[in-house]
Design a protein around this motif. Structure first.
Motif, short mmCIF file in Angstrom:
data_model
loop_
_atom_site.label_atom_id
_atom_site.label_comp_id
_atom_site.label_asym_id
_atom_site.label_seq_id
_atom_site.Cartn_x
_atom_site.Cartn_y
_atom_site.Cartn_z
N GLU A 65 118.16 15.78 50.04
CA GLU A 65 119.26 14.86 49.72
C GLU A 65 120.01 15.28 48.47
N ARG A 66 119.45 16.21 47.72
CA ARG A 66 120.10 16.71 46.52
C ARG A 66 119.38 17.98 46.10
N PRO A 85 124.58 17.22 47.58
CA PRO A 85 124.94 17.20 46.16
C PRO A 85 124.06 18.20 45.42
N SER A 132 113.68 16.40 44.34
CA SER A 132 114.86 17.18 43.96
C SER A 132 114.48 18.64 43.87
N GLU A 164 122.76 6.80 46.41
CA GLU A 164 121.93 8.00 46.36
C GLU A 164 122.58 9.11 45.56
N ARG A 165 123.85 8.95 45.30
CA ARG A 165 124.59 9.95 44.53
C ARG A 165 125.89 9.32 44.08
N ILE A 170 120.08 8.81 39.19
CA ILE A 170 121.02 9.00 40.30
C ILE A 170 121.74 10.33 40.08
N PRO A 171 121.75 11.22 41.07
CA PRO A 171 122.52 12.46 40.89
C PRO A 171 124.01 12.12 40.76
N SER A 182 129.29 8.40 49.14
CA SER A 182 129.33 8.95 47.79
C SER A 182 130.36 8.19 46.98
#
Lengths: 357, 357
Positions: A215-216, A243, A264, B215-216, B242-243, B264
């Motif tokens: 997810e990242r 991301p 991550s 989520e981002r 959080i990214p 996003s």
């Protein structure tokens, strides 16, 4: 979407344009070395004779990452202080900086967005020595610049820049070598090694499965490899929409480390040399936190990680390793995107020539 | 975790240290204006007399975002070309750039990591005019620098920097005003407006619910607000994990836009002035893609977005708005973190003084 067949074999496959252009990279690097190096050296000598004292680099997107690579070369190998231009100071605020003795290098993989042309023109009017590094000698950007270097990559049709990125790096390396009256011999190994990297696409495809559901991502490096980390993050975002956050190893410890955990995954670009050495304490700390660490670098570093891609670094000077390091990461972005059932040739919303003003 | 009560009332609440330090910001800004401005002006005059031609800014983490704000001020208001230093060129590669006529400004909210001290010492030995902007006049960093500006924020105990960030911005603004022999009068409105922003914490708490499950995030701005976007992303990552990806509006169009969709959310920092005007076409494009757009800016811009926080911009010069813009975003990072059941005072893995070498 079924398992991806080898790309480029059938013209209607997702990603065929990007695949073809990635595959052209060794030939482009050879072309620059064989047919472009002499004129790049001539431009560099003329500029060296004018003894610039400060360098400003202007670019956007992938070209901005190429400009950052040039910043490391200029600072480390020439002792020239450098800055990356904040273009809006000129285009939005109309700043007119004092640019006598300043070399302004504008890097663009295409004909140049209007803001690049405007800021380069303004720099020249303000007394700067201006150099355009572009893939199009007939572009408006080349036209407004006093000097021009052609990266000779040929037309690039895929939306994610690949061959123009490595071509820009090599052209900028040869230019900085010319400025310091070096011979640029370290670059001669690059085309053959690029061929060998591209031949390992199956290996990258297997590794890409790791990121099927990511997810990242966090991508880190230090020194010469840092532009590679930024460019890899951009490729991943442009193609797969994952991301991907890029940090220099030192900056990662100043805050974003809190975000790194076992969900991550971290990709580290470890150049074989002083940059990689300076990065190792950061990698040890990431491993200590249980991070999933994927290393692109020499075998000894990959063996200390969760997974990785072993780079050929024997006999490759640290300062030219970035031309090679990005190749497995381009392939990774491509393969992750295919694995997710998306088309690397059709990113949402992305135009090849982005016109920012 | 239940709904968060007003912070700071009970000493054992999550985030009480960060809350208290955010609340101190108006007093710190007043202190700098009342007790610090004269000596900052004196330092600026002495440096102006030496007529630096270029500026290099050196910092990490939040201080790097403060340095970027100074870069905009110096380029736009003084026409001084600037660069942000790539510290590893000195500390890992031993580069010795030629720094005659170069002003090297090192910004650190604490006593300074060893790499900052080493690179500042190297810059001074290489002929630079050196200025340390720190929160500790007795620090090693102040000791190795020829000039020193004290940001007078008092001890900062929370791991996410808040009051030292706004204090650094104000000190750097006053310094650049001193360099150009301006009066810095635009800053006088800041302490009272900062008080008014902090009084709106309930409003931010309600808005934070939007991001409970994000989520981002993408945070964008242009011009003077761009450092705010970067700092807001760092605060969100440090506290909530959080990214958060920050881009200048122009760079967002060069690739990462592909990543922006209705999952996003986008936060835009819209300064009232040329930066905000240059950003508007990017925001229109984001809205055209159906992005959830949250604007921190003047009322007219907030009304064109999905949601937002209206900034007091009437009578506030664009170049000082960043001192205020970050405050609702600090509060947002704080409130989102509380809403997620985490403690803003206890980010994983983050040390207050990060010693990078």
């Amino acid at each position: 979407m079924t398992a991806a067949p080898a790309p480029g074999l059938h013209s209607d496959l997702p990603g065929r344009i990007m695949a073809r252009e990635m595959a052209e990279q060794p030939a482009v690097l050879r072309r620059i070395l064989d047919d472009g190096a002499a004129s790049i050296r001539q431009v560099a000598r003329e500029i060296a004779a004018r003894a610039p004292r400060f360098v400003l680099l202007t670019a956007r997107g992938s070209s901005d990452n190429a400009a950052l690579y040039a910043k490391y070369l200029l600072e480390i190998r020439l002792g020239l202080p450098c800055g990356l231009a904040s273009m809006s100071t000129t285009t939005a605020y109309g700043a007119r900086p004092h640019l006598t003795d300043v070399l302004v290098i504008t890097v663009s993989q295409s004909r140049g967005s209007p803001d690049l042309v405007a800021s380069t023109r303004a720099a020249r009017e303000a007394g700067a020595i201006t150099l355009a590094v572009t893939n199009n000698p007939d572009s408006a950007l080349a036209g407004v610049s006093e000097y021009h270097v052609d990266i000779m990559a040929g037309p690039e049709r895929a939306l994610p820049a690949t061959k123009t990125y490595t071509a820009s790096l090599l052209a900028l390396y040869l230019f900085t070598e010319g400025l310091r009256d070096g011979d640029g011999a370290a670059a001669r190994v690059l085309p053959d090694l690029a061929d060998r990297l591209l031949a390992r696409q199956d290996e990258v495809r297997a590794l890409a499965a790791r990121y099927r559901f990511a997810e990242r991502m966090v991508i880190t490096s230090r020194g010469y490899g840092y532009p590679t980390a930024k460019e890899a993050a951009l490729k991943l975002m442009e193609t797969s929409y994952i991301p991907a956050l890029s940090y220099s190893g030192a900056d990662l410890l100043h805050g974003p480390l809190a975000m790194v955990d076992n969900v991550s995954p971290v990709i580290a670009v470890v150049t074989d040399g002083k940059g990689g050495e300076a990065l190792q304490p950061v990698l040890d700390r990431l491993r200590g936190r249980g991070a999933d660490l994927f290393v692109v670098g020499p075998r000894s570093r990959v063996e200390r990680a969760s997974a990785g891609f072993v780079m050929p670094t024997e006999g490759v000077a640290e300062e030219v390793q970035p031309v090679l390091e990005i190749i497995p990461l381009q392939l990774l972005a491509y393969e992750v995107t295919i694995a997710r059932g998306q088309d690397p040739d059709a990113p949402r919303a992305l135009a090849k020539v982005t016109e920012t003003h």
